[in-house]
Design a protein around this motif. Structure first.
Motif, PDB file in Angstrom:
ATOM      1  N   ALA A   1       4.161  24.101  25.902  1.00 57.03           N
ATOM      2  CA  ALA A   1       3.208  25.126  26.359  1.00 57.03           C
ATOM      3  C   ALA A   1       2.973  24.870  27.839  1.00 57.03           C
ATOM      4  CB  ALA A   1       1.918  25.029  25.562  1.00 57.03           C
ATOM      5  N   ASN A   2       3.601  25.673  28.678  1.00 55.44           N
ATOM      6  CA  ASN A   2       3.671  25.343  30.101  1.00 55.44           C
ATOM      7  C   ASN A   2       2.988  26.329  31.029  1.00 55.44           C
ATOM      8  OD1 ASN A   2       5.494  27.406  29.699  1.00 55.44           O
ATOM      9  ND2 ASN A   2       7.283  26.284  30.421  1.00 55.44           N
ATOM     10  N   MET A   3       2.314  27.353  30.473  1.00 50.25           N
ATOM     11  CA  MET A   3       1.597  28.284  31.340  1.00 50.25           C
ATOM     12  C   MET A   3       0.442  28.902  30.571  1.00 50.25           C
ATOM     13  SD  MET A   3       3.122  31.176  33.872  1.00 50.25           S
ATOM     14  CE  MET A   3       2.057  31.965  35.092  1.00 50.25           C
ATOM     15  N   GLY A   4      -0.766  28.572  30.984  1.00 46.06           N
ATOM     16  CA  GLY A   4      -1.949  29.116  30.324  1.00 46.06           C
ATOM     17  C   GLY A   4      -2.041  28.746  28.864  1.00 46.06           C
ATOM     18  N   GLY A   5      -1.486  27.597  28.492  1.00 46.17           N
ATOM     19  CA  GLY A   5      -1.535  27.162  27.105  1.00 46.17           C
ATOM     20  C   GLY A   5      -0.452  27.761  26.228  1.00 46.17           C
ATOM     21  N   HIS A   6       0.460  28.536  26.813  1.00 47.79           N
ATOM     22  CA  HIS A   6       1.537  29.169  26.061  1.00 47.79           C
ATOM     23  C   HIS A   6       2.887  28.770  26.662  1.00 47.79           C
ATOM     24  CE1 HIS A   6      -1.748  31.453  24.380  1.00 47.79           C
ATOM     25  NE2 HIS A   6      -2.071  31.901  25.580  1.00 47.79           N
ATOM     26  N   ALA A   7       3.966  29.071  25.939  1.00 52.44           N
ATOM     27  CA  ALA A   7       5.321  28.802  26.423  1.00 52.44           C
ATOM     28  C   ALA A   7       5.909  30.095  26.956  1.00 52.44           C
ATOM     29  CB  ALA A   7       6.187  28.259  25.285  1.00 52.44           C
ATOM     30  N   ILE A   8       6.407  30.082  28.190  1.00 50.67           N
ATOM     31  CA  ILE A   8       6.757  31.340  28.850  1.00 50.67           C
ATOM     32  C   ILE A   8       8.226  31.426  29.244  1.00 50.67           C
ATOM     33  CG2 ILE A   8       6.141  30.592  31.198  1.00 50.67           C
ATOM     34  CD1 ILE A   8       4.810  33.434  31.504  1.00 50.67           C
ATOM     35  N   HIS A   9       8.848  32.570  28.942  1.00 52.16           N
ATOM     36  CA  HIS A   9      10.131  33.037  29.497  1.00 52.16           C
ATOM     37  C   HIS A   9      11.339  32.180  29.164  1.00 52.16           C
ATOM     38  CE1 HIS A   9       7.771  36.035  31.297  1.00 52.16           C
ATOM     39  NE2 HIS A   9       7.713  35.617  32.541  1.00 52.16           N
ATOM     40  N   GLY A  10      11.286  31.397  28.089  1.00 49.28           N
ATOM     41  CA  GLY A  10      12.463  30.655  27.684  1.00 49.28           C
ATOM     42  C   GLY A  10      12.733  29.434  28.537  1.00 49.28           C
ATOM     43  N   VAL A  11      13.986  28.973  28.507  1.00 43.20           N
ATOM     44  CA  VAL A  11      14.354  27.748  29.231  1.00 43.20           C
ATOM     45  C   VAL A  11      15.382  27.995  30.329  1.00 43.20           C
ATOM     46  CG1 VAL A  11      13.859  26.308  27.214  1.00 43.20           C
ATOM     47  CG2 VAL A  11      16.193  27.113  27.591  1.00 43.20           C
ATOM     48  N   SER A  12      16.010  29.159  30.341  1.00 42.07           N
ATOM     49  CA  SER A  12      17.185  29.330  31.201  1.00 42.07           C
ATOM     50  C   SER A  12      16.848  29.504  32.671  1.00 42.07           C
ATOM     51  CB  SER A  12      18.012  30.530  30.723  1.00 42.07           C
ATOM     52  OG  SER A  12      17.277  31.737  30.835  1.00 42.07           O
ATOM     53  N   MET A  13      15.603  29.863  33.025  1.00 40.47           N
ATOM     54  CA  MET A  13      15.296  30.134  34.437  1.00 40.47           C
ATOM     55  C   MET A  13      15.357  28.879  35.310  1.00 40.47           C
ATOM     56  SD  MET A  13      11.230  30.660  35.218  1.00 40.47           S
ATOM     57  CE  MET A  13      10.578  31.326  33.709  1.00 40.47           C
ATOM     58  N   TRP A  14      15.255  27.686  34.708  1.00 43.95           N
ATOM     59  CA  TRP A  14      15.319  26.443  35.477  1.00 43.95           C
ATOM     60  C   TRP A  14      16.711  25.819  35.471  1.00 43.95           C
ATOM     61  CZ3 TRP A  14      11.400  27.510  32.017  1.00 43.95           C
ATOM     62  CH2 TRP A  14      10.109  27.616  32.548  1.00 43.95           C
ATOM     63  N   MET A  15      17.570  26.242  34.582  1.00 44.98           N
ATOM     64  CA  MET A  15      18.789  25.490  34.319  1.00 44.98           C
ATOM     65  C   MET A  15      19.954  25.981  35.177  1.00 44.98           C
ATOM     66  SD  MET A  15      18.589  24.986  30.172  1.00 44.98           S
ATOM     67  CE  MET A  15      19.877  23.742  30.229  1.00 44.98           C
ATOM     68  N   PRO A  16      20.841  25.074  35.578  1.00 47.48           N
ATOM     69  CA  PRO A  16      22.035  25.496  36.332  1.00 47.48           C
ATOM     70  C   PRO A  16      23.045  26.148  35.403  1.00 47.48           C
ATOM     71  CG  PRO A  16      22.099  23.140  35.947  1.00 47.48           C
ATOM     72  CD  PRO A  16      20.770  23.609  35.416  1.00 47.48           C
ATOM     73  N   TRP A  17      23.521  27.323  35.784  1.00 50.52           N
ATOM     74  CA  TRP A  17      24.556  28.023  35.042  1.00 50.52           C
ATOM     75  C   TRP A  17      25.915  27.657  35.624  1.00 50.52           C
ATOM     76  CZ3 TRP A  17      23.935  32.492  31.514  1.00 50.52           C
ATOM     77  CH2 TRP A  17      22.613  32.656  31.091  1.00 50.52           C
ATOM     78  N   GLN A  18      26.895  27.571  34.770  1.00 51.47           N
ATOM     79  CA  GLN A  18      28.263  27.279  35.194  1.00 51.47           C
ATOM     80  C   GLN A  18      28.961  28.576  35.589  1.00 51.47           C
ATOM     81  OE1 GLN A  18      30.796  24.746  32.689  1.00 51.47           O
ATOM     82  NE2 GLN A  18      32.403  26.310  32.871  1.00 51.47           N
ATOM     83  N   VAL A  19      29.583  28.579  36.763  1.00 57.46           N
ATOM     84  CA  VAL A  19      30.328  29.749  37.224  1.00 57.46           C
ATOM     85  C   VAL A  19      31.739  29.676  36.653  1.00 57.46           C
ATOM     86  CG1 VAL A  19      31.214  30.992  39.226  1.00 57.46           C
ATOM     87  CG2 VAL A  19      28.951  29.913  39.321  1.00 57.46           C
ATOM     88  N   ASP A  20      32.082  30.652  35.832  1.00 52.46           N
ATOM     89  CA  ASP A  20      33.399  30.692  35.207  1.00 52.46           C
ATOM     90  C   ASP A  20      34.380  31.558  35.998  1.00 52.46           C
ATOM     91  OD1 ASP A  20      32.558  29.094  33.032  1.00 52.46           O
ATOM     92  OD2 ASP A  20      31.677  30.847  32.074  1.00 52.46           O
ATOM     93  N   ALA A  21      33.890  32.570  36.675  1.00 49.41           N
ATOM     94  CA  ALA A  21      34.743  33.447  37.479  1.00 49.41           C
ATOM     95  C   ALA A  21      33.896  34.094  38.556  1.00 49.41           C
ATOM     96  CB  ALA A  21      35.411  34.513  36.609  1.00 49.41           C
ATOM     97  N   HIS A  22      34.487  34.273  39.737  1.00 46.51           N
ATOM     98  CA  HIS A  22      33.779  34.882  40.864  1.00 46.51           C
ATOM     99  C   HIS A  22      34.806  35.573  41.750  1.00 46.51           C
ATOM    100  CE1 HIS A  22      31.735  34.248  45.027  1.00 46.51           C
ATOM    101  NE2 HIS A  22      31.433  35.441  44.543  1.00 46.51           N
TER     102      HIS A  22
END
Length: 278
Positions: free
Chosen positions: A93-114
């Motif tokens: 529970a990380n914002m106002g006593g609740h859990a917000i917006h999942g986990v992916s906004m902090w995590m590094p994504w792997q670039v597979d193609a660009h």
């Protein structure tokens, strides 16, 4: 540099640096992507006009800039608690006593193609205190022409069944006008959490989830951008003077408690979101 918080409780209001930016575009539509900062779009320029709050606009908190995927849940989970598979689960529970917006906004994504017009990325979800079920996410960001940006998301259950919700959270610079015609709104209770049953839409300003199947249109700086998605839930957050968030998502906030959707092992949830400038 942005990095995976490594199992620590993430703070959505802590600063998050964008890290190296990858660029795609065509003509007067140019897009900067920050794979290490939650796989988010850091900025969109159309005809030289910035569309989003960017990492240098004075709102550096992880939650408050760019356009990022939300998964494996959207909005708030009440107190971070939900029932699934015959037992109770707790995520931070990380914002106002609740859990917000999942986990992916902090995590590094792997670039597979660009290439010049598109980026494909993947993310292996954790199996720890942040999220105990794992899973694998994919996203594609593609400039389809000089005035059209297409976003795609998918999430696959891998190790076992899991509850799921996902969507996007764009922080648009404040428009002069918003065209939005939802069919219903989820009332919020005293804790600010969406509840059932839905009711007729109420006047703004909003920080609310709506049922909506029509295009949403933003007018700003002489430009008109049309937003469309196959998602039928949209959150609009237009209370601040500097921004309006228009967030298509597969389910309402607190969906794991309100109307849980479950993926079986190997099953995939997919969604798309399009921005088109006239």
């Amino acid at each position: 540099m942005a990095s995976d918080p490594g199992g620590q409780e993430p703070d959505p209001q802590a600063p998050l640096a964008p890290g190296p930016l990858l660029r795609i575009g065509e003509g007067d539509l140019q897009v900067e992507v920050a794979p290490l900062a939650g796989g988010r779009i850091a900025q969109i320029h159309k005809d030289g006009v910035a569309q989003l709050l960017g990492p240098d606009d004075g709102w550096p908190a992880a939650i408050a800039w760019g356009c990022y995927p939300m998964l494996p849940w959207v909005g708030r989970i009440r107190h971070g608690r939900f029932a699934f598979g015959g037992r109770q689960w707790q995520v931070p529970a990380n914002m106002g006593g609740h859990a917000i917006h999942g986990v992916s906004m902090w995590m590094p994504w792997q670039v597979d193609a660009h290439d010049a017009h598109s980026i494909d990325m993947t993310l292996q979800l954790p199996r720890d205190a942040r999220w105990p079920f794992g899973g694998r996410a994919r996203q594609r960001i593609e400039v389809e022409g000089p005035g059209r940006l297409a976003l795609g998301l998918s999430l696959r259950a891998v190790a076992g069944p899991m509850p799921v919700a996902m969507g996007w959270h764009p922080w648009f610079r404040k428009p002069e006008r918003l065209e939005f015609h939802p069919s219903a709104i989820y009332p919020r209770d005293a804790e600010g959490i969406a509840t059932l049953p839905t009711v007729a839409p109420t006047p703004g300003p909003w920080d609310d989830c709506f049922l909506n199947t029509r295009e949403v249109v933003l007018h700003r700086a002489g430009q008109r951008v049309r937003l469309a998605s196959d998602c039928d839930h949209w959150v609009v957050y237009d209370e601040p003077a500097h921004t309006t968030c228009v967030e298509p998502q597969t389910c309402p906030p607190d969906a794991f408690n309100l109307m849980p959707r479950v993926l079986a092992p190997g099953e995939v949830l997919e969604a798309w979101f399009r921005m088109e400038w006239d």
